[in-house]
Design a protein around this motif. Structure first.
Motif, PDB file in Angstrom:
ATOM      1  N   GLY A  10       0.813  -1.211   0.000  1.00 15.77           N
ATOM      2  CA  GLY A  10       0.000   0.000   0.000  1.00 15.77           C
ATOM      3  C   GLY A  10       0.848   1.264   0.000  1.00 15.77           C
ATOM      4  N   LEU A  14       1.053   4.199  -2.940  1.00 18.09           N
ATOM      5  CA  LEU A  14       0.893   5.620  -2.639  1.00 18.09           C
ATOM      6  C   LEU A  14       2.057   6.429  -3.200  1.00 18.09           C
ATOM      7  CD1 LEU A  14      -0.544   7.929  -1.223  1.00 18.09           C
ATOM      8  CD2 LEU A  14       0.660   7.311   0.884  1.00 18.09           C
ATOM      9  N   ALA A  37      -6.883   6.482  -5.567  1.00 20.62           N
ATOM     10  CA  ALA A  37      -7.639   6.598  -4.324  1.00 20.62           C
ATOM     11  C   ALA A  37      -8.631   5.449  -4.200  1.00 20.62           C
ATOM     12  CB  ALA A  37      -8.364   7.936  -4.269  1.00 20.62           C
ATOM     13  N   LEU A  40      -6.730   2.444  -3.037  1.00 19.58           N
ATOM     14  CA  LEU A  40      -6.352   2.553  -1.630  1.00 19.58           C
ATOM     15  C   LEU A  40      -7.537   2.281  -0.707  1.00 19.58           C
ATOM     16  CD1 LEU A  40      -3.981   5.663  -1.568  1.00 19.58           C
ATOM     17  CD2 LEU A  40      -3.373   3.294  -1.041  1.00 19.58           C
ATOM     18  N   PHE A  43      -8.154  -1.253  -0.473  1.00 17.00           N
ATOM     19  CA  PHE A  43      -7.032  -1.882   0.220  1.00 17.00           C
ATOM     20  C   PHE A  43      -7.214  -1.845   1.741  1.00 17.00           C
ATOM     21  CE2 PHE A  43      -2.922  -1.481   2.358  1.00 17.00           C
ATOM     22  CZ  PHE A  43      -2.280  -2.627   1.924  1.00 17.00           C
ATOM     23  N   CYS A  57      -5.184   5.246   4.830  1.00 14.74           N
ATOM     24  CA  CYS A  57      -5.746   5.137   3.479  1.00 14.74           C
ATOM     25  C   CYS A  57      -6.674   6.311   3.167  1.00 14.74           C
ATOM     26  CB  CYS A  57      -6.496   3.820   3.329  1.00 14.74           C
ATOM     27  SG  CYS A  57      -5.420   2.374   3.155  1.00 14.74           S
ATOM     28  N   ALA A  60      -4.482   9.510   2.889  1.00 17.16           N
ATOM     29  CA  ALA A  60      -3.736   9.471   1.634  1.00 17.16           C
ATOM     30  C   ALA A  60      -4.654   9.758   0.443  1.00 17.16           C
ATOM     31  CB  ALA A  60      -3.063   8.111   1.473  1.00 17.16           C
ATOM     32  N   SER A  61      -5.881   9.236   0.479  1.00 19.32           N
ATOM     33  CA  SER A  61      -6.821   9.483  -0.618  1.00 19.32           C
ATOM     34  C   SER A  61      -7.185  10.960  -0.692  1.00 19.32           C
ATOM     35  CB  SER A  61      -8.083   8.637  -0.421  1.00 19.32           C
ATOM     36  OG  SER A  61      -7.776   7.260  -0.465  1.00 19.32           O
ATOM     37  N   THR A 139      -8.933  -3.228 -10.126  1.00 19.84           N
ATOM     38  CA  THR A 139      -8.938  -3.387  -8.667  1.00 19.84           C
ATOM     39  C   THR A 139      -9.706  -4.634  -8.271  1.00 19.84           C
ATOM     40  OG1 THR A 139      -8.785  -0.988  -8.334  1.00 19.84           O
ATOM     41  CG2 THR A 139      -9.611  -2.300  -6.488  1.00 19.84           C
TER      42      THR A 139
END
Length: 420
Positions: A10, A14, A37, A40, A43, A57, A60-61, A139
């Motif tokens: 992950g 990123l 995104a 993530l 994930f 997550c 980060a998105s 995905t």
């Protein structure tokens, strides 16, 4: 070891995403950011993952989407469907804030990201929309690989079991897989969304790639072991066909009848068997308990009956005896969940949003909405952060249905039937 491996993966995704966003042409940056995104969030974007993972997550998105908006030219974003979803999350957030059922941090991360993702989705051009649809299917295929490893290699799912292992009704003596999504139903929902995307073909792939995608996600649907998603996918495909204005009405009716027959034959389920399984299924009686709770929820004091106790307050409803479900303190029905936590006004808002979004969406969007609303009857979809955000993205994506003009007659007929 599995946990370390997946967290490292992950972080790697990123870092790659950030580099891509900094060097990509501006016209592609929003589509790439939303695609990363989305990955993530599948994930680790649910509370079944460890706290640092799901919070990381979501943060980060938000960072990826914010970076994309800063790098991109002024986007043509918003529109009626974005206004719908923004109003929905605003109403949900207000109820959760007044009821104290969610922490402020969780509301910012979840509701804020859902609104931000919807805004970015509404700004995508046709190339970026096709890119995102491709990312959704890729995905799902990644999750199929994780699910197969879960069946054959891993001792348990990546983030562990939530409520214990569940037997797969499609694969005797095997557990339902959940990949990195924390539960078999969100896992199966992703596979169902990918199936509808591959079927409707808004990404405009060649037929060979569509066949590979459909085969892969069908495997995902089987190992996910969620029976309700089969019916939801069937409904979505039939709606996609029925909304094809280029197909003669008799052909549409014939296809609907044939598709229904093929569905029953392929999954080897007759009407008698369905009835027998439903009557003895604990899952079925658990969901019936949600409907049994409706009279109690409507009989609450007027203010609470109309506006509920705040999104996320379902445990309070169980403590006070309003919910009648037997096995778990989980509602597992989005309509009843909305009635209980947000009252009659919340239920009306949910239904109105779904109907309006359906009317305003293209054929693919309509089919995906039917899939998700169909799952409302067996899944409290907005309680799970990843599925709530995915719903927001799907509602606001611009129309991207492939054209059929310019084809020869046989090719045009095929395209009209399956991918138009």
């Amino acid at each position: 070891m599995n946990l370390i491996l997946f967290i490292s993966g992950g972080v790697g995704v990123l870092l790659i995403a950030v580099v891509f966003l900094l060097i990509l042409p501006v016209r592609l940056v929003r589509g790439v950011a939303l695609s990363f995104a989305f990955f993530l969030l599948t994930f680790g974007g649910n509370i079944t993952a460890p706290g640092p993972v799901w919070q990381g997550c979501l943060v980060a998105s938000i960072a990826l989407l914010g970076l994309a908006l800063m790098r991109s030219r002024a986007p043509v974003a918003g529109g009626k469907r974005f206004a719908l979803i923004a109003a929905w999350w605003g109403y949900v957030g207000l109820g959760a804030l007044l009821g104290g059922s969610y922490s402020v941090l969780t509301m910012i991360l979840y509701f804020g990201l859902a609104t931000l993702a919807a805004y970015v989705a509404s700004s995508l051009d046709d190339v970026e929309v096709r890119m995102l649809y491709t990312a959704i299917v890729l995905t799902a295929v990644f999750q199929v690989v994780v699910g197969l490893l879960e069946l054959t290699v891993f001792a348990e799912p990546v983030w562990g079991f939530r409520g214990g292992a569940r037997e797969n009704p499609f694969l005797t003596d095997n557990n339902r897989v959940q990949g990195t999504l924390g539960h078999p139903i969100p896992y199966s929902l992703l596979q169902g969304v990918a199936f509808v995307v591959a079927w409707s073909n808004p990404a405009r792939w060649r037929q060979w790639w569509r066949l590979i995608a459909l085969t892969s996600v069908t495997v995902g649907l089987i190992i996910g072991g969620t029976r309700s998603i089969i019916l939801a996918v069937a409904g979505a495909v039939l709606v996609h066909v029925a909304t094809n204005g280029k197909l003669a009405s008799w052909a549409r009716l014939l296809f609907v009848l044939l598709a229904g027959g093929v569905l029953l034959v392929n999954i080897d389920v007759g009407i008698v068997r369905i009835i027998e399984e439903l009557l003895v299924s604990g899952s079925w009686s658990h969901r019936l308990g949600a409907f049994d709770s409706v009279p109690n929820l409507l009989a609450r004091p007027p203010l609470e009956a109309w506006f509920g106790t705040g999104f996320g307050s379902e445990l309070l409803l169980y403590d006070r005896g309003y919910m009648q479900q037997t096995y778990l303190r989980v509602v597992d029905d989005m309509f009843v969940y909305a009635l209980g936590t947000m009252g009659i006004a919340g239920l009306v808002a949910l239904v109105a949003m779904c109907i309006t979004a359906f009317v305003l969406s293209g054929r693919t969007g309509k089919a995906l909405l039917v899939l998700m609303v169909g799952m409302f009857f067996s899944f409290d979809l907005f309680v799970w952060m990843y599925t709530g955000i995915m719903f927001s993205i799907i509602v606001t994506l611009p129309k991207s249905d492939p054209p059929v003009a310019g084809l020869k007659a046989p090719e045009k007929a095929l395209a009209t039937l399956s991918s138009a």
